[in-house]
Scaffold this motif. Structure first.
Motif, short mmCIF file in Angstrom:
data_model
loop_
_atom_site.label_atom_id
_atom_site.label_comp_id
_atom_site.label_asym_id
_atom_site.label_seq_id
_atom_site.Cartn_x
_atom_site.Cartn_y
_atom_site.Cartn_z
N ARG A 180 -13.76 -9.27 -8.08
CA ARG A 180 -12.87 -10.21 -7.90
C ARG A 180 -13.30 -11.73 -7.39
O ARG A 180 -12.57 -12.72 -7.47
N ASN A 181 -14.52 -11.76 -6.74
CA ASN A 181 -15.14 -13.00 -6.36
C ASN A 181 -15.73 -13.72 -7.61
O ASN A 181 -16.21 -15.00 -7.20
N ILE A 182 -15.64 -13.36 -8.39
CA ILE A 182 -16.24 -14.11 -9.69
C ILE A 182 -15.24 -14.12 -10.99
O ILE A 182 -15.68 -14.32 -11.95
N SER A 183 -13.98 -13.96 -10.33
CA SER A 183 -12.81 -14.06 -11.42
C SER A 183 -11.75 -15.02 -10.80
O SER A 183 -11.38 -14.88 -9.66
N VAL A 184 -11.24 -15.82 -11.41
CA VAL A 184 -10.25 -16.58 -10.90
C VAL A 184 -8.81 -15.95 -10.70
O VAL A 184 -7.98 -16.16 -9.88
N THR A 185 -8.65 -14.65 -11.38
CA THR A 185 -7.88 -13.75 -11.44
C THR A 185 -7.94 -12.54 -12.03
O THR A 185 -8.86 -12.73 -13.07
N SER A 186 -7.22 -11.41 -11.90
CA SER A 186 -7.72 -10.18 -12.52
C SER A 186 -6.43 -9.34 -12.44
O SER A 186 -5.56 -9.48 -11.77
#
Length: 563
Positions: free
Chosen positions: A124-130
Motif C-alpha cells: 500500500r505504501n509503495i502504490s498510488v492505489t491498489s
C-alpha cells in the motif's frame, strides 16, 4: 471498437494495458497474444521490476505480473524504486481464488495464517492505489481506476487478480470508452494568480535561470519545458536526475547543478541568480549535493505535479503542466532578460589529455564518452561511479538518461537496460541503448543478460572493472573487505549465457588507446548486436563529483549516527 458480446476480465485488463501503449513484462499467460501483448519472462521477479521501470521510462508506462506472496515480495524492492522515482508501473499479482480467500485455506505461498490481504497491505505504501478484483461486477471500473491513477500520478499501482475471477466474463462494450488519462483542471482563479505572479517576477528579474529536475520528465511536461527554454533563451541547468530533460546542444545550456558538488562556475551561476524557475524538483541527498543547494525560497518558483510554490506562497492542487502552458501563452518574451552561461563541453582537461599515462581514469573517460555519444542514444548508468561520472558529459540532442539516483538500488541498471532495450526495439529501433555498470553492481543482476540475448536485443554494455564497490569506498571503508568482490571473467559472459558467437562480441580495454580505437570503430559504434566491453580502471579512482559527495555523505552519516 471493442469486440461484441463478452470478454474475460483478464483479457479486458490486458487490452486496457495495451491501450496505454505497449508490451509489458508478463508471465506466460495464454491470452497475451489476444491483447497484442508480448511475453518477456525475466530471470526473477526483482529483475522484472527493474526491467518494467526501465521500459516505462522509454514507453511511458509498463506492467509486470508476479505470483502471490513469494513472487510479489521479491518484486517489491524494484516497485518501491519506481514509486520513489515517480515511474508508472502496474504490478499485477495472480492470487488464490475467492473461495480459498474466504475460507482462509493454508495454501502454499501464504504465511500459513489464513490472511490473504497481508501482502497487499505491504504494497500500500509503495502504490498510488491498489485493488483486489474479487467482484466481477466491479472489475472493469476497478481496472480502469487503477490504470488511470498509475498514468496520471506517474507512480505504481497494484491489482490482485484471483484465479477464478480472471476467466469470468464481462461486457466487452466497456472498452468502447477510452481510459480517462487527463489530469484534473486547476482551480481557474488560483491558477491565473499564479501565472500572473510568475510573469511579474520574470519581467522584473535581471538574472533568471531555469533548473530542470526529475519530475519534469516523469510528469510529462518536457514539451512545455522545451518551449520555455527555447522561447526565453534563459540559462538552463539540470539536476543529476534531470539529466536529458533539455537539449544540451543549445547554447544557453549551462550544465549540471548539484549544490556545492557542482563545478565552481555552475554553482556560482545558479547561486547568484535573481530568479530561479525550478521545474519538477526532487531534492534528495545525491541529487542536491548532500542538501547543499544554495537557492532560497525568496527568489524561487517551484513547479510540481500537485502544487506550486511562488517564493513564500504555496498553492496546493495547482499542477505545473497547465500553469506552464498558460505561462507560455501569456509571456511577452521581449521583456525577459537573459545572460550568458558557463562553458560546459566534452573537452578533456588539458592536464589529463597531455598525460603520458595509458591508465583509463574517470577524468578522461566521461568527456570522451560525451564525444562518442550520438543523437537519440539511451544511456543507463548504475548506482556507483557511473551515476556520478555521467554528470561530466554534455549530451547530444534527444539523449535519454536512465539512472536511479534517489532509490539507489545496486544492480538496478542491468534489469533496467533489458526493459529499455526492449522498449527501443519496439518503438525506436534506430536508437542505441548503452549501459555503464561497475563490476560489483553487475554481480547482483547479471542473469538479465541472458534475457537480452533471448530477445535479440543489441545493447552496448560497458563493465567498469575497478575491483569492487568504489562508491562505497568513497563513503566509508576504502580498503575494507566488505567493499571487495570475487573477480569475474567478464568477456566470457555473453558466451556463458548462450550468445551466438556470430551475433555478439566482447572486448577488453586496459589502456586509453585500446578504448579510443574501439570508440573510433564504426562497426562497434553502430551496435549491430549485443556487445560487452570490459574497461579496467584504478580501484581508488572516482569521478570528481563522487569524491566530493562521498565526503558529504560520510559526514551526514556520522552526524545522523547511521552506518
Amino acid at each position: 471498437m471493442a469486440p461484441s458480446g463478452n470478454i474475460s476480465i483478464v483479457l479486458y485488463l490486458f487490452k486496457r494495458l495495451h491501450e496505454l501503449g505497449g508490451d509489458f513484462n508478463l508471465s506466460a499467460l495464454d491470452l497475451l497474444p489476444d491483447a497484442g501483448l508480448y511475453w518477456v519472462g525475466n530471470c526473477n521477479e526483482l529483475n522484472a521490476a527493474y526491467a518494467a521501470d526501465g521500459y516505462a521510462r522509454i514507453k511511458g508506462i509498463s506492467a509486470l505480473i508476479t505470483t502471490f506472496g513469494v513472487g510479489e515480495l521479491s518484486a517489491l524492492a524494484g516497485v518501491a524504486g519506481s514509486f520513489s522515482e515517480h515511474v508508472p508501473v502496474v504490478h499485477i499479482v495472480g492470487i488464490p481464488n475467492t473461495i480459498a480467500q474466504r475460507n482462509g485455506l493454508l495454501l502454499h505461498h501464504t504465511l500459513g495464517n489464513g490472511d490473504f490481504t497481508v501482502f497487499q497491505n505491504m504494497s500500500r505504501n509503495i502504490s498510488v492505489t491498489s485493488t483486489i478484483l474479487n467482484d466481477p461486477h466491479r472489475a472493469a471500473s476497478e481496472i480502469d481506476r487503477v490504470l488511470s491513477a498509475c498514468w496520471v500520478k506517474a507512480r505504481p499501482s497494484t491489482a490482485g487478480l484471483p484465479t477464478d475471477i480472471a476467466p469470468a466474463e464481462i461486457p466487452a462494450a466497456h472498452l468502447d470508452t477510452p481510459l480517462d488519462l487527463k489530469i484534473p483542471d486547476n482551480e481557474p482563479e488560483t491558477e491565473s494568480e499564479v501565472v500572473d505572479e510568475i510573469t511579474r517576477l520574470m519581467y522584473n528579474s535581471k538574472n533568471t535561470i531555469i533548473l530542470a529536475d526529475a519530475c519534469a520528465i516523469r510528469h510529462r511536461v518536457l514539451d512545455e519545458l522545451h518551449e520555455l527554454v527555447e522561447k526565453t533563451r534563459l540559462p538552463t541547468f539540470v539536476s543529476p536526475m534531470g539529466k536529458g530533460a533539455v537539449n544540451e546542444e543549445l547554447e544557453w545550456y549551462g550544465g549540471v547543478y548539484v549544490g556545492d558538488v557542482s563545478r565552481d562556475e555552475v554553482r556560482q551561476r545558479v547561486d547568484d541568480a535573481e530568479l530561479i524557475l525550478y521545474v519538477g524538483g526532487l531534492q534528495s541527498d545525491f541529487n542536491s549535493g548532500g542538501f547543499t543547494y544554495r537557492i532560497s525560497r525568496k527568489n524561487t518558483v517551484e513547479f510540481h505535479s500537485d502544487h506550486m510554490k511562488v517564493r513564500y506562497s504555496e498553492f496546493p492542487g495547482i499542477q505545473m503542466q497547465p500553469v506552464l502552458r498558460k505561462l507560455l501563452d501569456k509571456l511577452d518574451y521581449s521583456k525577459v532578460q537573459t545572460h550568458s552561461v558557463p562553458d560546459v563541453s566534452n573537452v578533456i582537461p588539458h592536464k589529463v589529455q597531455e598525460s603520458v599515462s595509458q591508465e583509463i581514469n574517470h577524468a578522461w573517460l566521461w568527456p570522451r564518452v560525451g564525444q562518442w555519444l550520438r543523437e537519440g542514444d539511451v544511456i543507463i548508468t548504475e548506482t556507483g561511479t557511473s551515476n556520478f561520472g555521467i554528470w561530466e558529459t554534455r549530451f547530444p540532442k534527444n539523449v535519454t538518461a536512465i539512472s536511479q539516483v534517489l532509490w539507489g538500488s545496486i544492480g538496478y541498471s542491468v534489469g533496467a537496460l533489458q526493459g529499455a532495450a526492449l522498449a527501443c526495439k519496439e518503438k525506436y529501433p534506430e536508437r542505441r541503448v548503452i549501459l555503464f555498470v561497475g563490476d560489483g553492481s553487475l554481480q547482483l543482476t547479471v542473469q538479465e543478460i541472458s534475457t537480452m540475448i533471448r530477445h535479440g536485443l543489441k545493447p552496448i554494455i560497458f563493465v567498469i572493472n575497478n575491483k569492487g564497490y568504489t562508491i562505497e569506498r568513497m563513503i566509508h571503508g576504502m580498503k575494507a573487505i566488505y567493499n571487495d568482490i570475487q573477480p569475474w571473467n567478464h568477456t566470457d559472459l555473453l558466451s556463458l549465457f548462450g550468445a551466438d558467437p556470430s551475433d555478439a562480441m566482447s572486448y577488453l580495454c586496459k589502456s586509453k588507446t585500446e578504448l579510443e580505437n574501439l570508440f573510433k570503430d564504426e562497426k562497434f559504434s553502430s551496435a549491430p548486436y549485443i556487445q560487452l566491453v570490459e574497461i579496467f580502471m584504478p580501484w581508488q579512482d572516482a569521478p570528481r563529483a563522487l569524491i566530493k559527495i562521498g565526503r558529504v555523505t560520510a559526514s551526514l552519516n556520522e552526524g545522523s549516527g547511521s552506518g
